[in-house]
Structures are given as structure tokens and as C-alpha cells.
Design an enzyme around this catalytic site. Structure first.
Site, PDB file in Angstrom:
ATOM      1  N   GLY A  11       0.836  -1.214   0.000  1.00  0.00           N
ATOM      2  CA  GLY A  11       0.000   0.000   0.000  1.00  0.00           C
ATOM      3  C   GLY A  11       0.861   1.250   0.000  1.00  0.00           C
ATOM      4  N   LYS A  12       1.876   1.231   0.848  1.00  0.00           N
ATOM      5  CA  LYS A  12       2.799   2.375   0.916  1.00  0.00           C
ATOM      6  C   LYS A  12       3.503   2.574  -0.419  1.00  0.00           C
ATOM      7  CE  LYS A  12       4.247   2.498   5.677  1.00  0.00           C
ATOM      8  NZ  LYS A  12       5.320   2.274   6.631  1.00  0.00           N
ATOM      9  N   GLU A  35      13.925  -4.749  11.616  1.00  0.00           N
ATOM     10  CA  GLU A  35      13.169  -4.642  12.865  1.00  0.00           C
ATOM     11  C   GLU A  35      13.024  -3.170  13.267  1.00  0.00           C
ATOM     12  OE1 GLU A  35      13.270  -6.055  17.478  1.00  0.00           O
ATOM     13  OE2 GLU A  35      14.962  -6.564  16.200  1.00  0.00           O
ATOM     14  N   ASP A  64       8.086   5.781   8.390  1.00  0.00           N
ATOM     15  CA  ASP A  64       7.437   5.151   9.528  1.00  0.00           C
ATOM     16  C   ASP A  64       6.260   6.035   9.925  1.00  0.00           C
ATOM     17  OD1 ASP A  64       7.178   2.994  11.281  1.00  0.00           O
ATOM     18  OD2 ASP A  64       8.061   4.124  12.918  1.00  0.00           O
ATOM     19  N   PHE A 146      -7.221   1.153   6.085  1.00  0.00           N
ATOM     20  CA  PHE A 146      -6.637   0.070   6.869  1.00  0.00           C
ATOM     21  C   PHE A 146      -6.330   0.593   8.266  1.00  0.00           C
ATOM     22  CE2 PHE A 146      -2.139   1.284   7.281  1.00  0.00           C
ATOM     23  CZ  PHE A 146      -2.112   2.383   6.435  1.00  0.00           C
ATOM     24  N   TYR A 148      -6.068   2.055  11.697  1.00  0.00           N
ATOM     25  CA  TYR A 148      -6.995   2.760  12.588  1.00  0.00           C
ATOM     26  C   TYR A 148      -8.006   3.630  11.828  1.00  0.00           C
ATOM     27  CZ  TYR A 148      -3.674   1.263  16.157  1.00  0.00           C
ATOM     28  OH  TYR A 148      -2.880   0.501  16.976  1.00  0.00           O
ATOM     29  N   ASP A 149      -8.019   3.557  10.494  1.00  0.00           N
ATOM     30  CA  ASP A 149      -8.889   4.435   9.694  1.00  0.00           C
ATOM     31  C   ASP A 149     -10.358   4.459  10.158  1.00  0.00           C
ATOM     32  OD1 ASP A 149      -6.914   5.490   8.123  1.00  0.00           O
ATOM     33  OD2 ASP A 149      -7.185   4.096   6.466  1.00  0.00           O
ATOM     34  N   LYS A 169      -8.729  10.553   1.080  1.00  0.00           N
ATOM     35  CA  LYS A 169      -7.763  10.325   2.180  1.00  0.00           C
ATOM     36  C   LYS A 169      -6.345  10.644   1.696  1.00  0.00           C
ATOM     37  CE  LYS A 169      -5.398   7.037   4.990  1.00  0.00           C
ATOM     38  NZ  LYS A 169      -4.994   5.655   5.220  1.00  0.00           N
ATOM     39  N   HIS A 174      -1.545  12.204   6.652  1.00  0.00           N
ATOM     40  CA  HIS A 174      -0.189  12.442   7.142  1.00  0.00           C
ATOM     41  C   HIS A 174       0.851  12.043   6.095  1.00  0.00           C
ATOM     42  CE1 HIS A 174      -1.769   8.545   7.884  1.00  0.00           C
ATOM     43  NE2 HIS A 174      -0.672   8.036   8.410  1.00  0.00           N
TER      44      HIS A 174
HETATM   45  P1  IMP Z   1       4.393   0.943   9.805  1.00  0.00           P
HETATM   46  O1  IMP Z   1       4.627   2.383   9.431  1.00  0.00           O
HETATM   47  O2  IMP Z   1       4.293   0.062   8.604  1.00  0.00           O
HETATM   48  O3  IMP Z   1       5.331   0.505  10.865  1.00  0.00           O
HETATM   49  O4  IMP Z   1       2.965   0.798  10.476  1.00  0.00           O
HETATM   50  C1  IMP Z   1       2.312   1.836  11.007  1.00  0.00           C
HETATM   51  C2  IMP Z   1       1.034   1.422  11.700  1.00  0.00           C
HETATM   52  O5  IMP Z   1       0.391   2.646  12.049  1.00  0.00           O
HETATM   53  C3  IMP Z   1       0.035   0.682  10.805  1.00  0.00           C
HETATM   54  O6  IMP Z   1       0.101  -0.702  10.965  1.00  0.00           O
HETATM   55  C4  IMP Z   1      -1.296   1.214  11.304  1.00  0.00           C
HETATM   56  O7  IMP Z   1      -1.684   0.527  12.460  1.00  0.00           O
HETATM   57  C5  IMP Z   1      -0.959   2.644  11.706  1.00  0.00           C
HETATM   58  N1  IMP Z   1      -1.157   3.569  10.557  1.00  0.00           N
HETATM   59  C6  IMP Z   1      -0.201   4.256   9.875  1.00  0.00           C
HETATM   60  N2  IMP Z   1      -0.748   4.977   8.883  1.00  0.00           N
HETATM   61  C7  IMP Z   1      -2.059   4.727   8.926  1.00  0.00           C
HETATM   62  C8  IMP Z   1      -3.156   5.170   8.128  1.00  0.00           C
HETATM   63  O8  IMP Z   1      -3.040   5.927   7.153  1.00  0.00           O
HETATM   64  N3  IMP Z   1      -4.373   4.684   8.482  1.00  0.00           N
HETATM   65  C9  IMP Z   1      -4.556   3.845   9.531  1.00  0.00           C
HETATM   66  N4  IMP Z   1      -3.587   3.391  10.290  1.00  0.00           N
HETATM   67  C10 IMP Z   1      -2.328   3.832  10.005  1.00  0.00           C
END
Ligand code: IMP
Length: 194
Positions: A11-12, A35, A64, A146, A148-149, A169, A174
Site C-alpha cells: 500500500g505504501k 526490525e 514510519d 486500513f 486505525y482508519d 484520504k 499524514h
Molecule cells: P508501519 O509504518 O508500517 O510501521 O505501520 C504503522 C502502523 O500505524 C500501521 O500498521 C497502522 O496501524 C498505523 N497507521 C499508519 N498509517 C495509517 C493510516 O493511514 N491509516 C490507519 N492506520 C495507520
């Protein structure tokens, strides 16, 4: 020009590609398991980007992100994806809703944070930050997105991120804000890295 994105998250990667395709920048994935042991979003993004640069010698970005809740002193923060011991999205959301049970609306202030670090040589990096403010809703609403959306209420539109189409969105999030900053930087400095 190409940049490497140190992330296993598809997705990222799609979001990065969409933002950078107009600049003719190719995004190459670097999918090594790294990690996340940092205590800040910056540290984790830095770690991913640095390892990727060291191995590929191509300008490398790491990102991150997470959710910061004011009344919980910033939790879940860098632990957002493993807030519940089982670490899946639905359980993470439920744990947060349970912890905030009984809290009135004005105590449910929260923000999503994204930090992107771009390494352009082994000792030079640039940082791009983005944030979006909102509130943790009282229950889940919507099925889009996905993490906490479905419980992140964006007050300007009176909807959770889970109720917003992805195109909307991706204009206000962010990550979109941090990516806009990265894009501006790459436009200004493209010739130095190509
Ligand atoms: P990471 O950046 O892949 O370590 O994961 C960040 C975590 O923050 C995700 O698994 C979500 O739980 C939360 N998160 C980050 N960005 C979003 C977003 O755009 N929507 C909802 N949850 C987010």
C-alpha cells in the site's frame, strides 16, 4: 531517476509510486526485514533508509507512521501496528476503543504522523514530516483504508478515514503531506541525484 523505498508494505509503495510518477521517478522496492526498534518515527524511518542505501547505493527512502493519542501520552505511537499482542488491525482498534471507553469527545484528540527519511549518500539524509489531526471516534465507522482508519474521525469532513474514498484520504493524510514535501525536494534537487 530512481529511488529505493525500504518497505514491504504494498500500500505504501503504491502511494509513493502515485506521488512520484509525474516526476518520472521510478520507485524500486527494498523488501528486507528490518526490525523497527527505534523509539521515534524518525529513528525507524532512518534505520530502514540507511540500511537500504548501504546495500543498494541508490538514494533510499524509509517511512514510519502511526497514531498518537494525546490522553495516552502519545501511545500507541511507534507501537501502532503491534498495540494488541496479536497485532492485527481489528484487535488494535478494539484495544484502543476499550481503553478510551467513557472518555468524552474532547479527551479523544489524536493525530496520524508520518516521517520519511531520504538517504542520498552514506552520511547525508533529509527528513520530511506530515501530520493530520482528528479524534478517536466512539465506534468503528466505514470500511475503507486500513489500520486505525475506521475509528479516526477527521472533523473537517465529519467522517472517519474509514468512510472516505481513498482519493480523498490520499489528499489529506499524514503520508500525503510528508510525500508532498519529499516531492517538492526532489523537484528542486532532481539533477543532483539522476
Ligand atoms: P508501519 O509504518 O508500517 O510501521 O505501520 C504503522 C502502523 O500505524 C500501521 O500498521 C497502522 O496501524 C498505523 N497507521 C499508519 N498509517 C495509517 C493510516 O493511514 N491509516 C490507519 N492506520 C495507520
Amino acid at each position: 531517476m530512481k529511488i529505493v523505498l525500504a518497505s514491504k508494505n504494498k500500500g505504501k509503495r503504491r502511494e509513493f509510486e502515485n506521488f512520484l510518477k509525474a516526476l518520472n521517478i521510478k520507485v524500486i522496492p527494498f523488501e528486507k526485514d528490518i526490525e523497527e526498534r527505534g523509539l521515534t518515527f524518525f529513528e525507524n524511518a532512518c534505520l530502514k533508509a540507511k540500511i537500504s542505501f548501504e546495500e543498494t547505493k541508490i538514494p533510499s527512502a524509509g517511512e514510519d507512521s502511526g497514531l498518537v493519542v494525546d490522553c495516552l501520552y502519545g501511545m500507541p505511537g511507534v507501537f501502532s501496528n503491534r498495540f494488541h499482542e496479536k497485532g492485527n488491525d481489528r484487535k488494535n482498534r478494539k484495544r484502543l476503543l476499550d481503553i478510551l471507553k467513557g472518555r468524552p469527545f474532547n479527551e479523544r484528540k489524536a493525530r496520524f504522523v508520518s516521517c520519511i527519511v531520504l538517504f542520498t549518500s552514506s552520511d547525508k539524509y533529509f527528513v520530511f514530516n506530515g501530520e493530520v489531526e482528528g479524534f478517536i471516534d466512539f465506534e468503528e465507522k466505514g470500511t475503507q483504508g486500513f489500520g486505525y482508519d475506521p475509528i479516526f474521525l477527521y472533523p473537517q469532513l465529519g467522517k472517519t478515514f474509514g468512510q472516505l474514498p481513498l482519493e480523498i484520504k490520499n489528499r489529506i493524510s499524514h503520508r500525503a503531506k510528508a510525500l508532498m514535501e519529499l516531492k517538492k525536494f526532489l523537484i528542486k534537487n532532481e539533477s543532483s541525484f539522476s
